[in-house]
Design an enzyme around this catalytic site. Structure first.
Site, mmCIF file in Angstrom:
data_model
loop_
_atom_site.group_PDB
_atom_site.id
_atom_site.type_symbol
_atom_site.label_atom_id
_atom_site.label_comp_id
_atom_site.label_asym_id
_atom_site.label_seq_id
_atom_site.Cartn_x
_atom_site.Cartn_y
_atom_site.Cartn_z
ATOM 1 N N CYS A 122 -1.954 0.106 -6.435
ATOM 2 C CA CYS A 122 -2.288 2.091 -6.429
ATOM 3 C C CYS A 122 -3.943 1.635 -7.632
ATOM 4 O O CYS A 122 -5.111 2.505 -7.051
ATOM 5 C CB CYS A 122 -1.662 3.246 -6.473
ATOM 6 S SG CYS A 122 -1.163 3.069 -8.659
ATOM 7 N N HIS A 292 0.528 5.939 -12.674
ATOM 8 C CA HIS A 292 -0.384 5.779 -10.823
ATOM 9 C C HIS A 292 -1.350 6.023 -11.349
ATOM 10 O O HIS A 292 -2.202 7.064 -11.577
ATOM 11 C CB HIS A 292 0.536 7.374 -9.947
ATOM 12 C CG HIS A 292 0.388 7.027 -8.336
ATOM 13 N ND1 HIS A 292 0.076 5.490 -7.435
ATOM 14 C CD2 HIS A 292 -0.531 8.389 -7.815
ATOM 15 C CE1 HIS A 292 -0.170 6.532 -6.341
ATOM 16 N NE2 HIS A 292 -0.306 7.772 -6.878
ATOM 17 N N ASN A 312 -4.951 10.769 -2.639
ATOM 18 C CA ASN A 312 -4.279 9.409 -2.481
ATOM 19 C C ASN A 312 -4.345 8.500 -1.726
ATOM 20 O O ASN A 312 -4.765 8.151 -0.838
ATOM 21 C CB ASN A 312 -2.587 10.069 -2.669
ATOM 22 C CG ASN A 312 -1.765 9.812 -3.908
ATOM 23 O OD1 ASN A 312 -1.297 8.700 -3.928
ATOM 24 N ND2 ASN A 312 -0.537 10.344 -3.975
#
Ligand SMILES: *[C@@H]1O[C@H](CO)[C@@H](O)[C@H](O)[C@H]1NC(C)=O
Ligand SMILES: *[C@@H]1O[C@H](CO)[C@@H](O)[C@H](O)[C@H]1NC(C)=O
Ligand SMILES: *[C@@H]1O[C@H](CO)[C@@H](O)[C@H](O)[C@H]1NC(C)=O
Ligand SMILES: *[C@@H]1O[C@H](CO)[C@@H](O)[C@H](O)[C@H]1NC(C)=O
Ligand SMILES: *[C@@H]1O[C@H](CO)[C@@H](O)[C@H](O)[C@H]1NC(C)=O
Length: 346
Positions: A122, A292, A312
């Site tokens: 990520c 994240h 995301n």
């Protein structure tokens, strides 16, 4: 002879039994985790919070390890890279702003939702996505920068699929640069992402389930063999002029996005976040899972609740078409405390 045959038969039986028990244990764990998420959904929906939970099919085949493999920001470990902190002028900011609406007709990357698969990459996604947008916003070229290239070649960024640091990614973009690349299977650019999306549907035979963690692929200094991109690797490198952090201040963050485009941010993920569907997320229930990184594209106010708009990298099937809103101005889950970005040079 009779004795030996007996021992072999017993051995085979034992091996079969062990295998069966291991398989059942894995299934049991999966079912238990799925059950836990179902309980969380109930709890969130009945909590009268500012958001609604629901079943994100992405996790149906997942166990806790597969879920945790998605959290790729190293929290509590230092990268050793300190970026200058900028606090941009914050006058005349609108009530609502969305970089996708502002620049999205010229820059298609703004509308893209990527998929990191079960790799803790990520940190590389939030960087490559936001820098692709900024490249287009500032230089007028609607390109895609390669997550694969950043994930595999930036040694100072951390541990590849085992997690990394957003500020190191920005630093790498300025000092070394990134070649082009887009989603898995897209050979229009130099280096595509090599991990296929993991199963988002119970019945998927095409993709493996989202379990375990994938190993980081090697750094390769050439374009994919099947790439149709006509520019060679060495000439395809795009670099930034300046990497910087943004002050932990709501208005400074807004001013930065308003002026220069999307940024990379990080948050602490709790289990309830996995079940996000709509509304403005704020932590309600569940255990902490890890750090994240994501791409922040704007802000607004919903039913009186101020929020950030975020893209995301968990596929467009997760959350609100791959995006979510999170409470703004309260440093919810640390979302305002580690914002980083860079400006493109070429
Ligand atoms: C949670 O709320 C959403 C939105 O109201 C609804 O679609 C969903 O079915 C609810 N789920 C549960 C388990 O309550
Ligand atoms: C639900 O939340 C809203 C706004 O946050 C509040 O006005 C309302 O009184 C709450 N209702 C209940 C039943 O708690
Ligand atoms: C999202 O997952 C589906 C499979 O469920 C896949 O077809 C699609 O390509 C994925 N999207 C991205 C951006 O990888
Ligand atoms: C690859 O992605 C680009 C955008 O980055 C898109 O224009 C192109 O159609 C895609 N090609 C394939 C083969 O999917
Ligand atoms: C394209 O090449 C890359 C490596 O160069 C490989 O990982 C990928 O599987 C190939 N894709 C296809 C569709 O052949």
């Amino acid at each position: 002879m009779k004795h030996q045959a007996l021992i072999i038969t017993a051995g085979i039986l034992l091996a079969t039994l062990t295998g069966f028990v291991a398989f059942e244990a894995f299934r049991y764990k999966q079912e238990k985790y799925h059950d836990k998420l179902k309980q969380i959904i109930q709890k969130v929906n009945s909590s009268n919070s500012t958001w609604k939970a629901g079943e994100n099919t992405k996790w149906i085949n997942s166990d806790i390890a597969g879920v945790k493999a998605h959290m790729g920001v190293k929290l509590g470990q230092e990268s050793g890279i300190k970026l200058e902190t900028v606090s941009a002028q914050a006058n005349g900011l609108p009530e609502e702003f969305d970089a996708r609406v502002q620049w999205g007709d010229k820059c298609s990357s703004l509308w893209e939702v990527r998929d990191q698969s079960t790799c803790g990459s990520c940190w590389a996604f939030g960087a490559a996505e936001s820098l692709s947008d900024r490249h287009c916003i500032h230089l007028g070229q609607d390109i895609r920068l390669s997550t694969q290239n950043l994930l595999t070649c930036c040694a100072a960024c951390g541990d590849g699929c085992d997690g990394g640091w957003p500020e190191a990614a920005m630093d790498y973009y300025v000092n070394t640069g990134l070649v082009t690349g887009d989603l898995y299977g897209n050979n229009s650019w130099c280096q595509a992402y090599t991990f296929a999306p993991c199963a988002h549907h119970v019945t998927s035979d095409i993709y493996p389930p989202c379990t375990g963690e994938l190993p980081t692929p090697p750094c390769i200094n050439s374009c994919d063999s099947n790439s149709t991109h006509t520019i060679p690797y060495s000439k395809d490198i795009h670099r930034g002029s300046k990497a910087y952090g943004i002050a932990k201040d709501e208005k400074a963050i807004m001013a930065e996005i308003y002026k220069n485009g999307p940024i990379e941010v990080a948050l602490t993920v709790y289990e309830d976040f996995l079940t996000y569907k709509t509304g403005v997320y704020q932590h309600v229930t569940g255990d902490e899972l890890g750090g994240h990184a994501v791409k922040m594209v704007g802000w607004g106010v919903e039913n009186g609740t101020p929020y950030w708009t975020i893209v995301n990298s968990w596929n467009e099937s997760w959350g609100d078409k791959g995006t979510f809103k999170i409470l703004r101005g309260k440093n919810e889950c640390g979302i305002e405390s580690s914002c980083v970005t860079a400006l493109p040079a070429y």
